[in-house]
Design a protein around this motif. Structure first.
Motif, PDB file in Angstrom:
ATOM      1  N   GLY A  73       3.572   8.872 -21.166  1.00 34.22           N
ATOM      2  CA  GLY A  73       4.589   8.286 -20.310  1.00 34.22           C
ATOM      3  C   GLY A  73       3.961   7.563 -19.132  1.00 34.22           C
ATOM      4  O   GLY A  73       2.832   7.085 -19.202  1.00 34.22           O
ATOM      5  N   VAL A  74       4.703   7.453 -18.051  1.00 34.69           N
ATOM      6  CA  VAL A  74       4.241   6.744 -16.863  1.00 34.69           C
ATOM      7  C   VAL A  74       4.393   7.652 -15.644  1.00 34.69           C
ATOM      8  O   VAL A  74       5.083   8.665 -15.681  1.00 34.69           O
ATOM      9  CB  VAL A  74       5.044   5.446 -16.645  1.00 34.69           C
ATOM     10  N   HIS A  75       3.733   7.250 -14.571  1.00 32.87           N
ATOM     11  CA  HIS A  75       3.883   7.955 -13.299  1.00 32.87           C
ATOM     12  C   HIS A  75       4.436   6.973 -12.279  1.00 32.87           C
ATOM     13  O   HIS A  75       3.791   5.978 -11.944  1.00 32.87           O
ATOM     14  CB  HIS A  75       2.539   8.502 -12.818  1.00 32.87           C
ATOM     15  N   ILE A  76       5.652   7.221 -11.807  1.00 37.85           N
ATOM     16  CA  ILE A  76       6.298   6.344 -10.828  1.00 37.85           C
ATOM     17  C   ILE A  76       5.914   6.788  -9.430  1.00 37.85           C
ATOM     18  O   ILE A  76       6.115   7.947  -9.049  1.00 37.85           O
ATOM     19  CB  ILE A  76       7.836   6.375 -10.985  1.00 37.85           C
ATOM     20  N   ALA A  77       5.345   5.879  -8.656  1.00 41.62           N
ATOM     21  CA  ALA A  77       4.934   6.201  -7.285  1.00 41.62           C
ATOM     22  C   ALA A  77       6.147   6.502  -6.425  1.00 41.62           C
ATOM     23  O   ALA A  77       7.224   5.931  -6.626  1.00 41.62           O
ATOM     24  CB  ALA A  77       4.142   5.039  -6.691  1.00 41.62           C
ATOM     25  N   PRO A  78       6.017   7.394  -5.446  1.00 43.95           N
ATOM     26  CA  PRO A  78       7.121   7.672  -4.523  1.00 43.95           C
ATOM     27  C   PRO A  78       7.378   6.483  -3.600  1.00 43.95           C
ATOM     28  O   PRO A  78       6.575   5.545  -3.564  1.00 43.95           O
ATOM     29  CB  PRO A  78       6.611   8.890  -3.739  1.00 43.95           C
ATOM     30  N   PRO A  79       8.488   6.498  -2.864  1.00 50.17           N
ATOM     31  CA  PRO A  79       8.783   5.378  -1.958  1.00 50.17           C
ATOM     32  C   PRO A  79       7.649   5.140  -0.968  1.00 50.17           C
ATOM     33  O   PRO A  79       7.091   6.085  -0.413  1.00 50.17           O
ATOM     34  CB  PRO A  79      10.064   5.830  -1.240  1.00 50.17           C
ATOM     35  N   ARG A  80       7.332   3.871  -0.761  1.00 48.08           N
ATOM     36  CA  ARG A  80       6.272   3.514   0.184  1.00 48.08           C
ATOM     37  C   ARG A  80       6.612   2.189   0.847  1.00 48.08           C
ATOM     38  O   ARG A  80       7.365   1.370   0.321  1.00 48.08           O
ATOM     39  CB  ARG A  80       4.921   3.369  -0.501  1.00 48.08           C
ATOM     40  N   GLU A  81       6.026   2.017   2.031  1.00 49.69           N
ATOM     41  CA  GLU A  81       6.055   0.732   2.724  1.00 49.69           C
ATOM     42  C   GLU A  81       4.601   0.340   2.942  1.00 49.69           C
ATOM     43  O   GLU A  81       3.880   1.003   3.686  1.00 49.69           O
ATOM     44  CB  GLU A  81       6.788   0.838   4.072  1.00 49.69           C
ATOM     45  N   TRP A  82       4.143  -0.740   2.282  1.00 51.92           N
ATOM     46  CA  TRP A  82       2.736  -1.115   2.329  1.00 51.92           C
ATOM     47  C   TRP A  82       2.572  -2.411   3.118  1.00 51.92           C
ATOM     48  O   TRP A  82       3.305  -3.373   2.931  1.00 51.92           O
ATOM     49  CB  TRP A  82       2.195  -1.320   0.918  1.00 51.92           C
ATOM     50  N   THR A  83       1.574  -2.438   3.987  1.00 49.67           N
ATOM     51  CA  THR A  83       1.251  -3.632   4.764  1.00 49.67           C
ATOM     52  C   THR A  83      -0.114  -4.140   4.338  1.00 49.67           C
ATOM     53  O   THR A  83      -1.075  -3.370   4.258  1.00 49.67           O
ATOM     54  CB  THR A  83       1.250  -3.324   6.273  1.00 49.67           C
ATOM     55  N   TYR A  84      -0.198  -5.430   4.063  1.00 50.31           N
ATOM     56  CA  TYR A  84      -1.432  -6.045   3.609  1.00 50.31           C
ATOM     57  C   TYR A  84      -1.853  -7.166   4.556  1.00 50.31           C
ATOM     58  O   TYR A  84      -1.009  -7.832   5.176  1.00 50.31           O
ATOM     59  CB  TYR A  84      -1.258  -6.671   2.225  1.00 50.31           C
ATOM     60  N   HIS A  85      -3.153  -7.382   4.627  1.00 52.61           N
ATOM     61  CA  HIS A  85      -3.681  -8.590   5.253  1.00 52.61           C
ATOM     62  C   HIS A  85      -3.660  -9.699   4.215  1.00 52.61           C
ATOM     63  O   HIS A  85      -4.197  -9.549   3.112  1.00 52.61           O
ATOM     64  CB  HIS A  85      -5.114  -8.355   5.748  1.00 52.61           C
ATOM     65  N   LEU A  86      -3.013 -10.812   4.543  1.00 55.88           N
ATOM     66  CA  LEU A  86      -2.855 -11.942   3.632  1.00 55.88           C
ATOM     67  C   LEU A  86      -3.712 -13.096   4.141  1.00 55.88           C
ATOM     68  O   LEU A  86      -3.703 -13.411   5.342  1.00 55.88           O
ATOM     69  CB  LEU A  86      -1.384 -12.364   3.570  1.00 55.88           C
ATOM     70  N   ARG A  87      -4.453 -13.719   3.248  1.00 59.14           N
ATOM     71  CA  ARG A  87      -5.237 -14.879   3.663  1.00 59.14           C
ATOM     72  C   ARG A  87      -5.229 -15.939   2.565  1.00 59.14           C
ATOM     73  O   ARG A  87      -5.152 -15.636   1.380  1.00 59.14           O
ATOM     74  CB  ARG A  87      -6.674 -14.490   4.001  1.00 59.14           C
ATOM     75  N   GLN A  88      -5.297 -17.169   3.026  1.00 57.51           N
ATOM     76  CA  GLN A  88      -5.444 -18.319   2.137  1.00 57.51           C
ATOM     77  C   GLN A  88      -6.316 -19.327   2.853  1.00 57.51           C
ATOM     78  O   GLN A  88      -5.912 -19.944   3.840  1.00 57.51           O
ATOM     79  CB  GLN A  88      -4.107 -18.953   1.782  1.00 57.51           C
ATOM     80  N   GLY A  89      -7.545 -19.473   2.384  1.00 56.17           N
ATOM     81  CA  GLY A  89      -8.482 -20.329   3.083  1.00 56.17           C
ATOM     82  C   GLY A  89      -8.717 -19.809   4.490  1.00 56.17           C
ATOM     83  O   GLY A  89      -9.042 -18.643   4.705  1.00 56.17           O
TER      84      GLY A  89
END
Length: 291
Positions: A73-89
């Motif tokens: 089967g699968v493992h569903i992650a619990p609720p989360r709020e994720w923040t990422y550093h985004l870059r383009q050039g």
């Protein structure tokens, strides 16, 4: 608008309202609301893991698959709020991913900004299946918090349709949208991590730029130590999907076993060298004070 510019416009700005005629034979729904409907259990298509090397990636539409579900089967992650550093050039920004699994399905939202300017958001909603994982019902790009273009997975009718065109495609079992595959990939690997070693492949079907289901093949490159902006990940699982063509570049993703195999880093390349990358900054559970 050239094909390269059009592809780049989708990656960071959402797909344009009109598609150049030169792309009409292959263009499909955005990568990246109808009211929620009861979650349905549909025929299961499992990701396949093989150890032999594959031929060149294909963009041909898939026929209905008949593979059996993964026993684990699968493992569903619990609720989360994720923040990422985004870059383009040289441009820098922030991306926020909200994952909200619930009894009646899931809600997934990605918001982004570069140099303080908001970019179109991506939203995915659907059901959850104990063996299949995420079962998307609707995917949409958002501008100013409102849906602008959408892909609808009409499971009762066996069709994929979208708001920007009258075209329709057969709905392939197990298909994901341009955002849900992030969590689906994590759910599959977390459900049976021992099956996903270096040298293998993971196959997953994703609704393309205009809705057409396309099989994506991820090479499993093995575990790597990552140094992220605010933390280190000692053994992230690195996967790579090769470019599908000159206007759909390679995708690299790193999954962290300590975080339910959520993607702690993603990198998308483009032919015009204007690809983008995201690296995890924080993954705070909802209603939890920041660390």
């Amino acid at each position: 608008m050239t094909l390269s510019a059009a592809a780049h416009a989708w990656y960071l700005g959402g797909w344009p309202d009109r598609i150049p005629q030169a792309m009409s034979t292959r263009a499909i729904s955005a990568r990246m609301i109808e009211p929620p409907i009861p979650v349905m259990t549909i025929p299961v298509v499992a990701m396949k893991v093989v150890t032999k090397r594959r031929a060149s990636p294909t963009t041909a539409p898939l026929v209905e698959a008949t593979a059996a579900p993964d026993a684990e089967g699968v493992h569903i992650a619990p609720p989360r709020e994720w923040t990422y550093h985004l870059r383009q050039g040289d441009r820098q920004g922030i991306a926020r991913l909200s994952w909200q699994p619930q009894d009646d399905g899931y809600h997934l939202l990605l918001t982004r900004e570069l140099d303080g300017k908001p970019l179109p958001g991506w939203r995915s909603e659907g059901g959850l299946d104990a063996k299949q994982g995420l079962v998307p019902r609707r995917y949409a790009t958002q501008r100013q918090g409102r849906d602008s273009q959408a892909t609808n997975f009409r499971r009762e009718e066996g069709l994929i349709s979208f708001s920007a065109s009258r075209e329709q495609f057969a709905l392939v079992s197990g298909v994901q949208d341009r955002l849900s595959w992030w969590l689906q990939l994590a759910a599959r690997v977390a459900g049976a991590p021992q099956r996903f070693g270096a040298g293998g492949e993971i196959r997953i079907t994703v609704a393309g730029l205009r809705g057409e289901p396309i099989e994506w093949i991820f090479d499993i490159l093995g575990e790597e130590a990552l140094v992220l902006p605010q933390q280190q990940v000692p053994a992230a699982l690195h996967l790579r999907r090769a470019a599908l063509g000159p206007y759909d570049g390679a995708i690299d993703v790193w999954l962290d076993p300590a975080r339910d195999h959520l993607p702690v880093k993603l990198a998308v390349s483009t032919v015009d060298e204007n690809g983008w990358a995201m690296e995890l900054l924080d993954d705070t559970p909802p209603n939890t004070p920041p660390r």
